[in-house]
Scaffold this motif. Structure first.
Motif, PDB file in Angstrom:
ATOM      1  N   ILE A 227      82.564  29.533 -18.951  1.00 14.35           N
ATOM      2  CA  ILE A 227      81.980  28.504 -18.072  1.00 14.35           C
ATOM      3  C   ILE A 227      82.967  27.371 -17.894  1.00 14.35           C
ATOM      4  N   LYS A 228      83.610  27.007 -18.990  1.00 14.72           N
ATOM      5  CA  LYS A 228      84.586  25.906 -18.914  1.00 14.72           C
ATOM      6  C   LYS A 228      85.710  26.273 -17.951  1.00 14.72           C
ATOM      7  N   ALA A 229      86.189  27.508 -18.047  1.00 17.11           N
ATOM      8  CA  ALA A 229      87.280  27.946 -17.159  1.00 17.11           C
ATOM      9  C   ALA A 229      86.844  27.879 -15.702  1.00 17.11           C
ATOM     10  N   ALA A 230      85.603  28.274 -15.445  1.00 18.07           N
ATOM     11  CA  ALA A 230      85.090  28.248 -14.062  1.00 18.07           C
ATOM     12  C   ALA A 230      85.012  26.815 -13.552  1.00 18.07           C
ATOM     13  N   LEU A 231      84.527  25.925 -14.403  1.00 18.56           N
ATOM     14  CA  LEU A 231      84.368  24.529 -13.973  1.00 18.56           C
ATOM     15  C   LEU A 231      85.728  23.862 -13.761  1.00 18.56           C
ATOM     16  N   ASP A 232      86.669  24.147 -14.662  1.00 19.18           N
ATOM     17  CA  ASP A 232      88.021  23.564 -14.515  1.00 19.18           C
ATOM     18  C   ASP A 232      88.641  24.004 -13.190  1.00 19.18           C
ATOM     19  N   ALA A 233      88.445  25.268 -12.849  1.00 16.16           N
ATOM     20  CA  ALA A 233      89.026  25.781 -11.601  1.00 16.16           C
ATOM     21  C   ALA A 233      88.320  25.188 -10.384  1.00 16.16           C
ATOM     22  N   ALA A 234      86.984  25.132 -10.445  1.00 18.35           N
ATOM     23  CA  ALA A 234      86.226  24.615  -9.300  1.00 18.35           C
ATOM     24  C   ALA A 234      86.572  23.157  -9.020  1.00 18.35           C
ATOM     25  N   ALA A 235      86.960  22.455 -10.055  1.00 23.54           N
ATOM     26  CA  ALA A 235      87.276  21.024  -9.891  1.00 23.54           C
ATOM     27  C   ALA A 235      88.612  20.803  -9.192  1.00 23.54           C
ATOM     28  N   ARG A 236      89.419  21.875  -9.078  1.00 15.79           N
ATOM     29  CA  ARG A 236      90.747  21.730  -8.457  1.00 15.79           C
ATOM     30  C   ARG A 236      90.685  22.023  -6.957  1.00 15.79           C
ATOM     31  N   ALA A 237      91.301  21.156  -6.172  1.00 13.96           N
ATOM     32  CA  ALA A 237      91.301  21.349  -4.714  1.00 13.96           C
ATOM     33  C   ALA A 237      92.148  22.555  -4.321  1.00 13.96           C
ATOM     34  N   ASP A 238      93.125  22.915  -5.176  1.00 12.80           N
ATOM     35  CA  ASP A 238      94.047  23.994  -4.797  1.00 12.80           C
ATOM     36  C   ASP A 238      93.687  25.349  -5.409  1.00 12.80           C
ATOM     37  N   VAL A 239      92.465  25.500  -5.863  1.00 11.36           N
ATOM     38  CA  VAL A 239      92.093  26.777  -6.485  1.00 11.36           C
ATOM     39  C   VAL A 239      92.167  27.904  -5.435  1.00 11.36           C
ATOM     40  N   SER A 240      92.691  29.052  -5.864  1.00 12.61           N
ATOM     41  CA  SER A 240      92.862  30.154  -4.905  1.00 12.61           C
ATOM     42  C   SER A 240      91.636  31.064  -4.901  1.00 12.61           C
ATOM     43  N   ASP A 241      91.498  31.844  -3.835  1.00 16.75           N
ATOM     44  CA  ASP A 241      90.379  32.784  -3.749  1.00 16.75           C
ATOM     45  C   ASP A 241      90.452  33.827  -4.860  1.00 16.75           C
ATOM     46  N   ALA A 242      91.668  34.247  -5.198  1.00 14.52           N
ATOM     47  CA  ALA A 242      91.833  35.255  -6.256  1.00 14.52           C
ATOM     48  C   ALA A 242      91.338  34.713  -7.596  1.00 14.52           C
ATOM     49  N   GLU A 243      91.689  33.452  -7.875  1.00 16.49           N
ATOM     50  CA  GLU A 243      91.210  32.832  -9.116  1.00 16.49           C
ATOM     51  C   GLU A 243      89.680  32.771  -9.127  1.00 16.49           C
ATOM     52  N   LEU A 244      89.150  32.363  -7.989  1.00 19.64           N
ATOM     53  CA  LEU A 244      87.687  32.225  -7.907  1.00 19.64           C
ATOM     54  C   LEU A 244      86.991  33.551  -8.147  1.00 19.64           C
ATOM     55  N   THR A 245      87.564  34.625  -7.615  1.00 19.94           N
ATOM     56  CA  THR A 245      86.955  35.949  -7.788  1.00 19.94           C
ATOM     57  C   THR A 245      86.880  36.321  -9.262  1.00 19.94           C
ATOM     58  N   VAL A 246      87.983  36.124  -9.954  1.00 18.87           N
ATOM     59  CA  VAL A 246      88.035  36.481 -11.381  1.00 18.87           C
ATOM     60  C   VAL A 246      87.079  35.603 -12.187  1.00 18.87           C
ATOM     61  N   LEU A 247      87.141  34.305 -11.931  1.00 17.40           N
ATOM     62  CA  LEU A 247      86.327  33.369 -12.713  1.00 17.40           C
ATOM     63  C   LEU A 247      84.839  33.518 -12.397  1.00 17.40           C
ATOM     64  N   SER A 248      84.562  33.861 -11.163  1.00 20.16           N
ATOM     65  CA  SER A 248      83.159  34.064 -10.773  1.00 20.16           C
ATOM     66  C   SER A 248      82.576  35.264 -11.534  1.00 20.16           C
ATOM     67  N   GLY A 249      83.364  36.317 -11.648  1.00 21.52           N
ATOM     68  CA  GLY A 249      82.913  37.499 -12.388  1.00 21.52           C
ATOM     69  C   GLY A 249      82.638  37.171 -13.847  1.00 21.52           C
TER      70      GLY A 249
END
Lengths: 425, 148
Positions: free
Chosen positions: B41-63
């Motif tokens: 959850i922490k990893a997902a939140l840290d990524a979501a907080a970044r304006a430059d998060v990539s779609d690939a990152e989001l896919t992995v973290l969302s899973g």
């Protein structure tokens, strides 16, 4: 013979009634019930043949109520039922039977195998051979009043959450309301959006409704473990609440066994007709749709399919309404093979999802649902049972299938325009 | 811009871009993250907080966040642990932060609702009544975000 076994055998003798006697005599050993059971089809193990799951009960029936069986017992050709045997059968009667009823409807001689399994569970429960997970749920039902330990303050907290965050009133103990809405434990705990959806739908339909502080929960652990006395107590609680509030209709939630317990077994359990009508929420939504009281806007455009809860579709006969509702809000609704009356169970009904030691088998059986889903490849899966929903989610997660699961009532509510009432509006 | 009710709150959130929604949603969920503590959850939140998060990152973290959500469901018939259930709603809120964007979706609103439910579960676990200050705190966070 231990005292608990003696009690269990006595209960088993008592539950063998005319239907059970005729079912055992009618069985032609054709094996069709095996092909109807997902625990057999997905494992190939003949011990999961539904009629075989009743073997100790059949033997007891013969030993007690047939001449040949009595003679066989007398000369030692038919062995008495033992604690060890019942313990061995626990897996077959609970873990690998979800009371889905598929075996009953394929039986060529009309044997209601589910009826027999439920009767067998009465003896299993009385002899102390029910699974720990279900015993825990029953104990909590007796001591706290809820199988999952949900108390009124938790319900009130959820009511407040919905009222504040969705801006919709949640009536409690409103005498004379048209509908009394029941919740399953699962909805109270995991799916607060169900209550919000009900509030939104009732508001649009212009119907009066209420929750009941003494009967908010529909879950019936007595049905699941096989304890008619407890099932009766739980139904009585609902009947008392509905009659005190003088409601016209009690709405069973998105929970399969709650619906069967109240709608199809309830009046028999308490020994008199209800003074109110019982409907599943999907039946109520279907009525609202027919009467023009349900007005939605917009459509889901992704590929959706519907998982029919066994107790709703096969045991309850509610099949058309959910499809009409799906088509009301979905442009791309596709049916899985065997959908509707012959749908395959999620694998977690009848208390099976509460049995921790049954998880591996449950996931094995989920391959049947996986194959259904693989055929139609939906983007999302819709259902109308909170327990199915979680069992489906676990199975999908286990098999790495990225298919979100949503509740039908909530999906309908999402398409009702915001005509009200958000907080402060 | 001052926000004083949910109608204004929801409208303001709907006016944000998906990336902005993720950022502000992450701040809502950070407030209740302690109720979970799950590193996925922490990893997902840290990524979501970044304006430059990539779609690939989001896919992995969302899973991964979704796995945490499914694992934390209270199963039918199990005794409810409201503290653990608070963690489930934190996970659900985090999933909303990193899920794939859909047309017309208001993922920040979804995350806000789940975060509030997490706090509600905590109040049930504590037996401390039903006071829930999350809504007001979320208004302040959104105001700060809009004014930044």
């Amino acid at each position: 013979m231990s005292a608990s076994l003696e009690k269990g055998v006595r209960v088993l003798k008592e539950v063998i009634d005319a239907p059970i006697a005729s079912y055992f005599n009618s069985c032609v050993h054709c094996g069709l019930c095996a092909e109807a059971c997902l625990f057999y089809t997905e494992t190939g193990d003949p011990k999961y043949t539904p009629i075989h799951k009743l073997e100790p009960l059949r033997r007891l029936y013969e030993q007690e109520y047939t001449l040949v069986g009595r003679l066989a017992k007398l000369v030692g050709l038919s062995k008495p039922v033992t604690d060890d045997e019942l313990e061995e059968w626990k897996e077959l009667v609970y873990n690998s039977c979800t009371l889905c009823g598929r075996c009953s409807v394929v039986c060529p001689v009309g044997n209601d195998i589910v009826y027999m399994v439920r009767k067998f569970r009465e003896g299993m429960s009385a002899s102390g051979h029910a699974p720990e997970g279900i015993i825990g749920a029953v104990n909590r039902t007796v001591t706290i009043g809820s199988p999952m330990g949900v108390k009124l303050p938790a319900v009130k907290a959820q009511m407040k959450h919905v009222e504040e965050d969705y801006g919709l009133p949640i009536p409690l103990d409103a005498e004379g309301a048209e509908y009394m809405v029941m919740l399953s434990s699962m909805e109270i705990i995991n799916f607060p959006e169900y209550l919000a959806a009900i509030a939104k739908i009732m508001h649009q339909a212009g119907k009066t409704w209420t929750l009941c502080s003494t009967a908010f929960e529909a879950t019936n652990a007595g049905m699941q473990i096989g304890n008619s006395d407890l099932a009766r107590v739980l139904v009585t609680r609902i009947v008392d609440g509905a009659e005190k509030l003088k409601v016209k209709t009690v709405i069973s939630p998105e929970c399969g066994h709650a619906y069967t317990a109240l709608r199809w077994e309830g009046a028999n359990l308490i020994g008199r007709p209800f003074t109110f009508k019982v409907q599943h929420i999907i039946e109520v939504l279907g009525e609202f749709q027919e009467q023009g009281l349900l007005k939605t806007e917009g459509f889901e455009t992704d590929r959706l399919t519907f998982h029919d809860p066994c107790q709703l579709a096969r045991r309850g006969g509610v099949i058309k309404q959910q499809r009409n509702l799906m088509n009301m809000v979905a442009k791309n609704f596709v049916e899985m093979p065997d959908a509707g009356f012959m749908n395959w169970c999620c694998g977690g009904g009848g208390g099976a999802s509460a049995i921790e030691e049954g998880e591996e088998l449950r996931l094995e059986a989920f391959k049947k649902k996986k194959s259904q889903l693989d055929t139609v490849k939906p983007d999302r899966l819709v259902t109308a049972c909170a327990n199915c929903r979680i069992v489906l989610e676990e199975g999908l997660e286990h098999y790495q299938m990225d298919i979100p699961v949503v509740g039908l009532t909530e999906m309908i509510a999402e398409h009702i325009p915001d005509q009200t009432t958000e907080k402060g509006a | 811009m001052a926000i004083s009710n949910d109608k204004e709150f929801k409208t303001a959130l709907a006016g944000l871009s998906t990336s902005q929604q993720r950022q502000v949603a992450a701040s809502f969920v950070q407030r209740v993250f302690a109720l979970s503590g799950d590193i996925r959850i922490k990893a997902a939140l840290d990524a979501a907080a970044r304006a430059d998060v990539s779609d690939a990152e989001l896919t992995v973290l969302s899973g991964a966040a979704n796995t945490a959500r499914v694992e934390s469901f209270t199963q039918c018939g199990k005794e409810t642990d409201w503290s653990a259930q608070a963690g489930h709603f934190v996970a659900k809120a985090a999933v909303a932060c990193v899920k794939a964007a859909e047309a017309g979706s208001n993922l920040a609103w979804d995350a806000a609702m789940h975060a509030r439910m997490a706090r509600t579960c905590q109040t049930v676990a504590d037996g401390a009544g039903t006071e829930n200050v999350e809504a007001g705190e979320q208004y302040r966070l959104l105001e700060a975000f809009l004014n930044s």
